[in-house]
Motif scaffolding. Structure first.
Motif: not given
Length: 143
Positions: A69-73, A78-87, A98-105
Motif C-alpha cells: 500500500v502507498v500514500a501519494l503526495s 488528487n483529492n482522493g481520485k486515486r483512492c483504492l486504485n492500484y499504481i 500497490a494500492k493507494v490508501v492515503d495522502e502524503c500531505d
C-alpha cells in the motif's frame, strides 16, 4: 512551527520530526503523471501506532505493513481520485503493484494528524514495507 510534544513524533522509518522555528515548503501540485514519472520512494507504516499517524484517508482504516500500500503526495492523490486504485512502481529492475490508501500531505504537517512530521515534498510515493521488499530495496541505517 514548534517542536512536537515529547514522545509524539514516531521516527520508526527514519521519519523527520518538525523543528521549532523552522519553516517548511508546502505544495498543492505534483509533477505530471505518465508511465515514466519519477518519484521519491519513502517508507511508511500504515499500522496503528506506526509513523503514518492517523488512519488512511481513503478508507479511514489502518493497513498491514505486509500489504503493498502507498500514500501519494497531495497533487498525485488528487483529492482522493486515486483512492483504492492500484499504481505500478518500478525500481531496481523490478516492479510491484500497490494500492493507494492515503495522502502524503504536501500542504500541512507538524500536528498530531501528521505525527508531528513536516509536509511531504510533491513527488513522494510513501510505501509500506511490502513495497520495499518486493522491489528488493535495501534499508541502511545511519550509525
Amino acid at each position: 512551527m514548534e517542536n512536537p510534544p515529547p514522545g509524539q513524533c514516531n521516527q520508526e522509518n527514519d521519519s523527520d520530526c518538525c523543528k521549532d522555528g523552522k519553516w517548511y515548503t508546502t505544495y498543492k501540485c505534483s509533477p505530471p503523471v505518465s508511465s515514466q514519472t519519477k518519484a521519491t520512494l519513502t517508507r511508511n507504516s500504515f499500522e496503528p501506532d506506526g509513523d503514518g499517524g492517523a488512519p488512511s484517508e481513503c478508507d479511514n482504516q489502518y493497513h498491514s505493513d505486509d500489504d503493498p500500500v502507498v500514500a501519494l503526495s497531495t497533487g498525485w492523490y488528487n483529492n482522493g481520485k486515486r483512492c483504492l486504485n492500484y499504481i505500478n512502481i518500478h525500481g531496481n529492475g523490478r516492479s510491484v503493484r500497490a494500492k493507494v490508501v492515503d495522502e502524503c500531505d504536501s500542504t500541512m504537517g507538524c500536528d498530531s494528524d501528521h505525527d508531528y512530521q513536516p509536509p511531504c515534498p510533491n513527488n513522494i510515493v510513501d510505501a509500506s514495507k511490502a513495497v520495499w521488499k518486493a522491489l528488493e530495496v535495501k534499508i541502511s541505517c545511519a550509525s
